[in-house]
Design a protein around this motif. Structure first.
Motif, PDB file in Angstrom:
ATOM      1  N   ASP A  83       0.861  -1.107  -0.162  1.00  0.00           N
ATOM      2  CA  ASP A  83      -0.245  -0.077  -0.037  1.00  0.00           C
ATOM      3  C   ASP A  83       0.907   1.155  -0.038  1.00  0.00           C
ATOM      4  O   ASP A  83       1.923   1.329   0.830  1.00  0.00           O
ATOM      5  CB  ASP A  83      -0.959   0.098   1.259  1.00  0.00           C
ATOM      6  CG  ASP A  83      -1.948   1.123   1.152  1.00  0.00           C
ATOM      7  OD1 ASP A  83      -1.904   1.861   0.163  1.00  0.00           O
ATOM      8  OD2 ASP A  83      -2.775   1.161   2.141  1.00  0.00           O
ATOM      9  N   SER A 109       2.685  -0.016  -9.130  1.00  0.00           N
ATOM     10  CA  SER A 109       2.594  -1.293  -8.873  1.00  0.00           C
ATOM     11  C   SER A 109       2.804  -1.731  -7.463  1.00  0.00           C
ATOM     12  O   SER A 109       3.831  -0.918  -6.906  1.00  0.00           O
ATOM     13  CB  SER A 109       3.082  -2.275  -9.460  1.00  0.00           C
ATOM     14  OG  SER A 109       3.120  -2.047 -10.794  1.00  0.00           O
ATOM     15  N   THR A 120      -8.930 -11.964  -7.195  1.00  0.00           N
ATOM     16  CA  THR A 120      -8.533 -10.591  -7.633  1.00  0.00           C
ATOM     17  C   THR A 120      -7.015 -10.479  -7.666  1.00  0.00           C
ATOM     18  O   THR A 120      -6.279 -11.579  -7.159  1.00  0.00           O
ATOM     19  CB  THR A 120      -8.838  -9.715  -6.444  1.00  0.00           C
ATOM     20  OG1 THR A 120      -8.438 -10.198  -5.227  1.00  0.00           O
ATOM     21  CG2 THR A 120     -10.417  -9.689  -6.316  1.00  0.00           C
ATOM     22  N   PRO A 124      -1.975  -5.249  -8.108  1.00  0.00           N
ATOM     23  CA  PRO A 124      -2.641  -4.050  -8.810  1.00  0.00           C
ATOM     24  C   PRO A 124      -1.780  -3.127  -8.795  1.00  0.00           C
ATOM     25  O   PRO A 124      -0.594  -2.832  -8.554  1.00  0.00           O
ATOM     26  CB  PRO A 124      -3.677  -3.740  -7.628  1.00  0.00           C
ATOM     27  CG  PRO A 124      -2.973  -4.244  -6.313  1.00  0.00           C
ATOM     28  CD  PRO A 124      -2.139  -5.553  -6.860  1.00  0.00           C
ATOM     29  N   GLN A 126      -1.772   0.736  -8.024  1.00  0.00           N
ATOM     30  CA  GLN A 126      -2.582   1.532  -7.135  1.00  0.00           C
ATOM     31  C   GLN A 126      -2.330   2.873  -7.515  1.00  0.00           C
ATOM     32  O   GLN A 126      -1.062   3.358  -7.647  1.00  0.00           O
ATOM     33  CB  GLN A 126      -1.889   1.256  -5.799  1.00  0.00           C
ATOM     34  CG  GLN A 126      -2.730   2.029  -4.757  1.00  0.00           C
ATOM     35  CD  GLN A 126      -2.250   1.886  -3.214  1.00  0.00           C
ATOM     36  OE1 GLN A 126      -1.460   0.851  -2.797  1.00  0.00           O
ATOM     37  NE2 GLN A 126      -2.686   2.737  -2.396  1.00  0.00           N
ATOM     38  N   SER A 315      -7.891   5.693  -2.725  1.00  0.00           N
ATOM     39  CA  SER A 315      -6.926   4.784  -3.784  1.00  0.00           C
ATOM     40  C   SER A 315      -7.824   3.956  -4.428  1.00  0.00           C
ATOM     41  O   SER A 315      -8.822   3.589  -4.046  1.00  0.00           O
ATOM     42  CB  SER A 315      -5.658   4.094  -3.031  1.00  0.00           C
ATOM     43  OG  SER A 315      -6.493   3.002  -2.053  1.00  0.00           O
ATOM     44  N   THR A 316      -7.284   3.599  -5.654  1.00  0.00           N
ATOM     45  CA  THR A 316      -8.144   2.588  -6.513  1.00  0.00           C
ATOM     46  C   THR A 316      -7.072   1.853  -7.289  1.00  0.00           C
ATOM     47  O   THR A 316      -5.909   2.057  -7.235  1.00  0.00           O
ATOM     48  CB  THR A 316      -9.156   3.366  -7.202  1.00  0.00           C
ATOM     49  OG1 THR A 316      -9.752   2.346  -8.175  1.00  0.00           O
ATOM     50  CG2 THR A 316      -8.281   4.043  -8.410  1.00  0.00           C
ATOM     51  N   ASP A 317      -7.403   0.663  -8.089  1.00  0.00           N
ATOM     52  CA  ASP A 317      -6.680  -0.123  -8.855  1.00  0.00           C
ATOM     53  C   ASP A 317      -6.642   0.302 -10.226  1.00  0.00           C
ATOM     54  O   ASP A 317      -7.824   0.369 -10.841  1.00  0.00           O
ATOM     55  CB  ASP A 317      -7.141  -1.434  -8.748  1.00  0.00           C
ATOM     56  CG  ASP A 317      -6.101  -2.346  -9.574  1.00  0.00           C
ATOM     57  OD1 ASP A 317      -5.038  -1.934  -9.915  1.00  0.00           O
ATOM     58  OD2 ASP A 317      -6.579  -3.520 -10.091  1.00  0.00           O
ATOM     59  N   LYS A 319      -5.692  -0.860 -13.147  1.00  0.00           N
ATOM     60  CA  LYS A 319      -6.275  -1.966 -14.013  1.00  0.00           C
ATOM     61  C   LYS A 319      -7.750  -2.468 -13.894  1.00  0.00           C
ATOM     62  O   LYS A 319      -8.433  -2.697 -14.836  1.00  0.00           O
ATOM     63  CB  LYS A 319      -5.434  -3.406 -13.714  1.00  0.00           C
ATOM     64  CG  LYS A 319      -3.977  -3.263 -14.118  1.00  0.00           C
ATOM     65  CD  LYS A 319      -3.280  -4.476 -14.101  1.00  0.00           C
ATOM     66  CE  LYS A 319      -2.799  -4.922 -12.718  1.00  0.00           C
ATOM     67  NZ  LYS A 319      -1.925  -6.117 -12.745  1.00  0.00           N
ATOM     68  N   THR A 320      -8.333  -2.241 -12.633  1.00  0.00           N
ATOM     69  CA  THR A 320      -9.874  -2.389 -12.470  1.00  0.00           C
ATOM     70  C   THR A 320     -10.654  -1.457 -13.115  1.00  0.00           C
ATOM     71  O   THR A 320     -11.655  -1.635 -13.836  1.00  0.00           O
ATOM     72  CB  THR A 320     -10.033  -2.350 -10.997  1.00  0.00           C
ATOM     73  OG1 THR A 320      -9.518  -3.379 -10.545  1.00  0.00           O
ATOM     74  CG2 THR A 320     -11.634  -2.202 -10.600  1.00  0.00           C
TER      75      THR A 320
END
Length: 395
Positions: A83, A109, A120, A124, A126, A315-317, A319-320
């Protein structure tokens, strides 16, 4: 080991191939440009660092998700970042040491020893934004608004928001004298909405405190939940009322800015309870069991690095976002094919096109124009009337 096994990737670890990799990179640049337009400065944090620094103030959850290795130079334990947020908090508190509000953003990453949920990714990308130095609800509204703008940029459909405030439960638990194992047991029961367990765990408390803690299970739904909470928690300590007031103020602003956004409130939702200190929020879309973006207030984490500061962020991913959304990116130029020729004028023509932003792929020995399609080219350089000129590529 069979030869094929050498190419297998661990569960949750994936490689990204063209053209998806190009789409992800284009999306990353667009999101960072968005952050910059909001006044957020880009920072880059280390992929790996000493464990005690990486996990300071971050809580047990992050410890469990962190890959740990031994540094062969120092013999000390190190960890791969799981994180980026705690690292950015350290930058604000220890390295930058600004007096006023500071807006920082990042994209990189991360690596998880355990995935957030089944199926999942454990690797990710981030991305997120953090705002330090202001304790008012205005900062939370700004960060939530930036998160929603990020999802809108990615064209993620049917987003709805969940909002809560860990200060409500924390204030009630403190007033009830709960600590240690008892607080953790009640926390776990509330997360599962296990009404019978909550009743049993609160039966020895003062009736008015037991009643308010039990009410948290039911205090979930639309905006009416906040009005109901103010009635149900009327005997709560001042810090609980302050938390409710903050949540109301944030809800008012979000409803004004995003009148079509579905808002859901859950006062028993304690996402990140051991890390967050105030409002918590998450974005969901139908058909996806986990939040696609999340955040909240985590005041005073910088105190572990010598300087406590108010803090909020999300925060978010990446790739998502790319998978769920329909981000618009400029179509990549298919490109021009140049023959394998050591003519100086050809080289100058190739370099001129590249300086103009045109993609040019030059043939290697043994390749002819038949390889141009596999290289993704739709035009070619041909020698005409003594000059190298761009011409259509024969199909």
């Amino acid at each position: 080991m069979a030869t094929v096994d050498r190419w297998l990737l661990p569960d949750g670890i994936e490689e990204v191939l063209p053209p998806e990799a190009a789409l992800i990179e284009a999306a990353r640049r667009q999101v960072l440009d968005l952050f910059q337009r909001w006044g957020y400065e880009f920072v880059v944090t280390p992929h790996i660092e000493y464990l005690e620094s990486l996990l300071t103030g971050a809580g047990q959850d992050l410890d469990l998700r962190t890959f740990k290795v031994t540094d062969p130079l120092s013999g000390r334990q190190m960890g791969f970042r799981a994180d980026i947020t705690p690292q950015v908090a350290r930058m604000d508190a220890h390295t930058l040491r600004r007096e006023g509000p500071s807006r920082l953003c990042y994209a990189g990453s991360v690596l998880h020893a355990k995935p957030r949920a089944l199926a999942t990714s454990r690797s990710p990308i981030q991305l997120g934004a953090e705002l330090y130095g202001d304790a008012s609800p205005a900062s939370d509204v700004e960060v939530i608004s930036l998160m929603l703008d990020t999802l809108a940029l990615a064209r993620v459909p049917d987003v709805h928001m969940d909002l809560g405030h860990v200060g409500i439960y924390r204030g009630l638990a403190r007033a009830a004298g709960l600590s240690g194992e008892a607080e953790q047991q009640l926390f776990d029961a509330l997360q599962r909405k296990a009404i019978d367990e909550v009743d049993a765990l609160t039966e020895s408390l003062q009736p008015h405190l037991a009643s308010m803690l039990r009410a948290l299970v039911e205090l979930c739904g639309g905006r009416e939940v906040l009005d109901l909470a103010q009635a149900c928690l009327v005997e709560a300590p001042d810090e609980v009322h302050a938390a409710l007031d903050q949540l109301v103020a944030i809800a008012d602003q979000l409803e004004l800015r995003y009148p079509e956004l579905p808002l859901y409130f859950d006062l028993g939702e304690l996402r990140g309870y051991h890390y967050h200190t105030g409002v918590v929020f998450a974005a969901f879309v139908p058909g996806v069991g986990q939040s696609i973006a999340q955040g909240g207030r985590y005041d005073d984490v910088g105190g572990n690095f010598g300087r406590a500061r108010p803090a909020t962020g999300f925060s978010t991913d990446l790739k998502t976002l790319v998978t769920l959304g329909d981000m618009q990116v400029d179509a990549q130029d298919a490109g021009v094919w140049a023959p394998d020729h050591h003519d100086l004028y050809l080289w100058q023509a190739v370099q001129r096109l590249r300086s103009e932003g045109v993609r040019v792929v030059q043939a290697l020995p043994g390749q002819d124009v038949s390889a141009a399609h596999e290289a993704g080219c739709d035009r070619q350089l041909q020698l005409r009337d003594g000059r190298w000129q761009v011409a259509p590529l024969a199909s």
